[in-house]
Design a protein around this motif. Structure first.
Motif, short mmCIF file in Angstrom:
data_model
loop_
_atom_site.label_atom_id
_atom_site.label_comp_id
_atom_site.label_asym_id
_atom_site.label_seq_id
_atom_site.Cartn_x
_atom_site.Cartn_y
_atom_site.Cartn_z
N LEU A 1 0.85 -1.19 0.00
CA LEU A 1 0.00 0.00 0.00
C LEU A 1 0.88 1.24 0.00
N THR A 2 0.46 2.26 -0.71
CA THR A 2 1.16 3.54 -0.60
C THR A 2 0.63 4.28 0.62
N MET B 1 -8.06 5.72 2.68
CA MET B 1 -8.90 4.72 3.34
C MET B 1 -9.19 5.11 4.80
N LEU B 2 -8.30 5.88 5.41
CA LEU B 2 -8.44 6.23 6.82
C LEU B 2 -9.09 7.60 7.04
N ALA C 1 -4.93 -0.67 5.92
CA ALA C 1 -4.39 0.69 5.92
C ALA C 1 -3.96 1.10 7.33
N GLN C 2 -4.77 0.73 8.33
CA GLN C 2 -4.41 1.01 9.71
C GLN C 2 -3.10 0.35 10.08
N ASP C 3 -2.96 -0.90 9.69
CA ASP C 3 -1.73 -1.64 9.99
C ASP C 3 -0.53 -1.02 9.28
N HIS C 4 -0.77 -0.56 8.05
CA HIS C 4 0.32 0.04 7.26
C HIS C 4 0.74 1.39 7.83
N ALA C 5 -0.24 2.24 8.13
CA ALA C 5 0.05 3.63 8.52
C ALA C 5 0.27 3.79 10.01
N LYS D 1 6.01 10.57 3.57
CA LYS D 1 7.26 9.87 3.84
C LYS D 1 7.37 8.51 3.15
N HIS D 2 6.28 7.93 2.72
CA HIS D 2 6.30 6.56 2.24
C HIS D 2 6.80 6.46 0.81
N LYS D 3 7.74 5.54 0.61
CA LYS D 3 8.25 5.28 -0.73
C LYS D 3 8.21 3.77 -0.96
N VAL D 4 8.08 3.36 -2.22
CA VAL D 4 8.04 1.95 -2.56
C VAL D 4 9.05 1.68 -3.67
N VAL D 5 9.99 0.79 -3.43
CA VAL D 5 10.96 0.41 -4.45
C VAL D 5 10.43 -0.81 -5.17
#
Length: 499
Positions: free
Chosen positions: A362-363, A370-371, A389-393, A489-493
């Motif tokens: 998730l980005t 979603m939140l 989303a809660q778990d991710h953020a 702050k989130h980035k995905v490689v």
């Protein structure tokens, strides 16, 4: 006597944003401003949207100077901009003082009409902007982001128009960013708003991508619309808009007419036809009619962005899978309209779902949608994805207006901006920094070199190798995906897709 239909001309903003990724340089616009100013338009859209970002990211051009230039060259016609409500021209919510200062400074520099929208149609996110525009004595245009879903009805949109009228807007714009509004719905919606909001001016903005919206403009006119958006024909069609000349000619013998001088429009057509070809490396691949958009609901600019993302990963052949995934992701969000920034957020999540597996990654921005951190979604969300989303953020959902959670930030933004090389200490520079902190730092340092025109072939050196590679799909190594929006702050490689 024929009824006058006003026209807003889009050639100086949304037209080139849709057709050539907002790369049109200021020197390729100033030469036609006098003709446009004398053509008889109700307004000329020339600022906002992605122009601010492109000016400092690609063109080494001060967007505030662009606005001042337009005001000097087009003093007779109202200048218009697109404003993303609490997001301003960036991709996050700003604290109310920043919003107020932005509106005040843009008005001071020459802006007249503010088309204010929210990607989720959460009208709470428009309140501060509308109040600020009214305080500045300018025209506040409340906007309904038009979309189609099981929950989006004419009655729902009419109710939004009534609420916007109660908020004090001067007019309503129906903003159809993906060419979804068919003729009969256009008639029904305009008629519904006119009946529910007597005396309120109504305007229709529609892209041309599906091939049906010129007819929709005509039906809206028959329903009582006051103004429509078009673009000079050489800057129209494809993922762009309907041609100004076609609209004018279409009205002959119908009982409707415009104040726009067709001869001056034809001069503008010739001017831009000579100019646009020099930007061919940025031209959208979408040149014809795309009725498939009625299913995916993807705006033209979003489509080109998805193509670019997939090409960078060597997965250009998976575009169809992504287009099929977008509606599923959108349903999970509660049917958010697909317009900046929600279109990019949903589109990027669809790309990741196809390349990495369903919601395996998730980005940060998708988690925030979603939140509730972008506002309230129109419909019910998929609670299973909300939990992901809660778990991710690592944060809880919210139901308040997102900006209510923000601390005052103007003093901090000013201190950070003034510390940068090349900053001139003005409020305008602080606001530029607020919109795009990292890009602004680079821009301030090079601003003295002057605007850079990209309207030349790459071989001539106007486009650097990285940019050329981006547009030709030649980036093949692992990259940090452009999925995070400014300030997050989130980035995905993501590694290249291997068949």
């Amino acid at each position: 006597m024929d009824k006058i239909i006003d026209i807003t001309e889009l050639a100086l903003r949304d037209a080139h944003q849709s057709l050539i990724a907002t790369r049109l340089g200021i020197e390729d616009m100033t030469g036609i401003c006098e003709e446009l100013d004398n053509a008889g338009y109700w307004s000329i859209e020339c600022w906002g949207g992605a122009t601010f970002d492109s000016c400092i990211r690609y063109l080494n051009e001060d967007p505030w100077e662009r606005l001042r230039t337009f005001k000097k060259l087009m003093p007779k016609t109202k200048l218009q901009m697109l404003l993303r409500g609490q997001n301003l021209l960036g991709y996050r919510h700003y604290q109310d003082e920043v919003v107020e200062r932005f509106v005040d400074k843009s008005a001071e520099n020459g802006m007249d009409v503010y088309r204010i929208f929210d990607a989720l149609n959460d009208l709470r996110n428009l309140e501060t902007s509308i109040k600020a525009v009214k305080k500045a004595g300018k025209h506040a245009q409340g906007t309904i982001s038009y979309t189609v879903s099981p929950i989006h009805t004419t009655a729902l949109f009419v109710d939004q128009a009534k609420r916007l009228q109660d908020m004090g807007v001067d007019s309503i714009c129906i903003k159809d960013m993906a060419a979804l509004i068919k003729p009969q719905p256009a008639y029904d919606l305009v008629k519904g708003i006119k009946e529910a909001c007597p005396g309120l001016r109504v305007q229709l903005h529609a892209h041309s991508t599906t091939g049906v919206t010129l007819v929709s403009l005509m039906k809206a006119i028959e329903a009582g619309v006051d103004c429509v958006d078009t673009a000079v024909s050489s800057m129209s069609l494809g993922p762009g808009h309907n041609p100004t000349e076609s609209l004018i000619e279409m009205l002959e013998g119908t009982g409707y007419t415009t104040k726009v001088d067709l001869d001056r429009v034809l001069k503008a057509k010739l001017y831009f036809s000579k100019t646009l070809g020099r930007y061919k490396q940025f031209l959208s691949a979408v040149t014809g009619v795309e009725t498939e958009i009625f299913k995916s609901q993807i705006p033209g600019g979003m489509l080109s962005n998805l193509e670019s993302q997939l090409n960078q990963q060597g997965a250009g052949d998976r575009l169809t899978e992504v287009l099929e995934e977008v509606p599923r992701v959108r349903k999970d969000t509660g049917y958010v309209p697909l317009v900046t920034p929600s279109s990019q957020i949903v589109g990027t999540q669809a790309v990741l779902n196809v390349l990495m597996g369903k919601y395996k990654v998730l980005t940060g921005e998708f988690a925030d949608i979603m939140l509730g951190y972008y506002g309230a979604s129109p419909g019910d969300k998929n609670m299973e994805i909300v939990a992901k989303a809660q778990d991710h953020a690592k944060k809880e959902p919210i139901t308040c207006r997102p900006a209510d959670l923000l601390d005052p930030e103007w003093a901090k933004l000013r201190a950070e901006a003034e510390a940068l090389e090349g900053n001139d200490g003005s409020d305008e520079d602080v606001l530029t920094y607020a919109m795009f902190p990292q890009v602004a730092a680079k821009f301030f340092a090079t601003r003295a070199e002057g605007p850079m025109n990209l309207g030349k072939d790459p071989e001539e050196g106007a486009v650097d190798a990285a940019t050329a590679a981006e547009h030709q799909g030649k980036i093949t190594g692992p990259i940090t995906y452009a999925v995070t929006l400014e300030g997050q702050k989130h980035k995905v490689v993501v590694a290249p897709y291997k068949k």
